[in-house]
Design an enzyme around this catalytic site. Sequence first.
Site, PDB file in Angstrom:
ATOM      1  N   GLU A  79     -65.087 -41.093 -16.417  1.00  0.00           N
ATOM      2  CA  GLU A  79     -66.858 -41.511 -16.723  1.00  0.00           C
ATOM      3  C   GLU A  79     -66.599 -42.169 -18.975  1.00  0.00           C
ATOM      4  O   GLU A  79     -67.278 -41.245 -20.099  1.00  0.00           O
ATOM      5  CB  GLU A  79     -67.710 -39.930 -17.114  1.00  0.00           C
ATOM      6  CG  GLU A  79     -67.407 -38.948 -17.444  1.00  0.00           C
ATOM      7  CD  GLU A  79     -68.229 -38.084 -18.921  1.00  0.00           C
ATOM      8  OE1 GLU A  79     -69.889 -38.196 -17.539  1.00  0.00           O
ATOM      9  OE2 GLU A  79     -67.860 -36.956 -19.166  1.00  0.00           O
ATOM     10  N   HIS A 139     -67.621 -32.118 -20.560  1.00  0.00           N
ATOM     11  CA  HIS A 139     -68.269 -33.430 -19.446  1.00  0.00           C
ATOM     12  C   HIS A 139     -68.462 -33.852 -21.332  1.00  0.00           C
ATOM     13  O   HIS A 139     -68.825 -33.607 -21.696  1.00  0.00           O
ATOM     14  CB  HIS A 139     -70.030 -33.082 -19.016  1.00  0.00           C
ATOM     15  CG  HIS A 139     -70.663 -33.826 -19.241  1.00  0.00           C
ATOM     16  ND1 HIS A 139     -71.836 -35.275 -19.597  1.00  0.00           N
ATOM     17  CD2 HIS A 139     -70.770 -35.182 -17.456  1.00  0.00           C
ATOM     18  CE1 HIS A 139     -71.845 -35.648 -18.881  1.00  0.00           C
ATOM     19  NE2 HIS A 139     -71.883 -36.033 -17.402  1.00  0.00           N
TER      20      HIS A 139
END
Length: 225
Positions: free
Chosen positions: A149, A81
């Site tokens: 992302e 992430h």
Amino acid sequence: MHGSIGKVRSVLPELARAKLGPNVAVCIPYPYVMLAKSLLKDSQVQVGAQDVSEYHVGAYTGAVSASMLADIGCELVIVGHSERRRYFGESSENAARKLRACLDAGLFPVYCVGEDAEERASGRHKEIIAAELAVLRGLPIGLYAVAYEPSWAVGTGVIATSEQIAEMHAFIKETLEPRTRVLYGGSVKGSNAEEVLAVDGVDGVLVGGAALSASEFLDICMAAR
């Protein structure tokens, strides 16, 4: 790093009652994973974790291994992430070892890639993504998903345009394999989920802050359905 026992107990039973399909998952902070499993035991919603150690076993105090997560019923893990990369200095090489650890333990990794604002402004976004995707070469295509992302859209309220999303999802599929499942993550909310999910190449969404609200998350799930 949000949540509490009370928060988990207020959100997850609503998801269980909504009769969601197995293509919905919640990734829970470590201390609440087993509580989440118990609250969702009569539903098809999967439970995952937000990170995992790259090590399998040993004297790594404070770390949580993939086999431990599998042992308590986790089914998937978020790997790489943008916040792990930004705040904890994790590299794609670290992520590659985490991916292998997940696959060895039978967990489904959701591997995150993305560029920051400076990298996009300089036109290097595809170069950055290609480098991050390189660690997936050789892995069986059906055993993981990729989440695009852009870090400039994570937690900022800013969302990439449909054209930007379509371009990058197409690039990821071209770089890997057209059948690769690619999710979009970056300020996805109930109000924009339908628009995002309608973009070519978007196979799903990786939801952040909106998942802290059961009603908001269910709106996103309904848009996907």
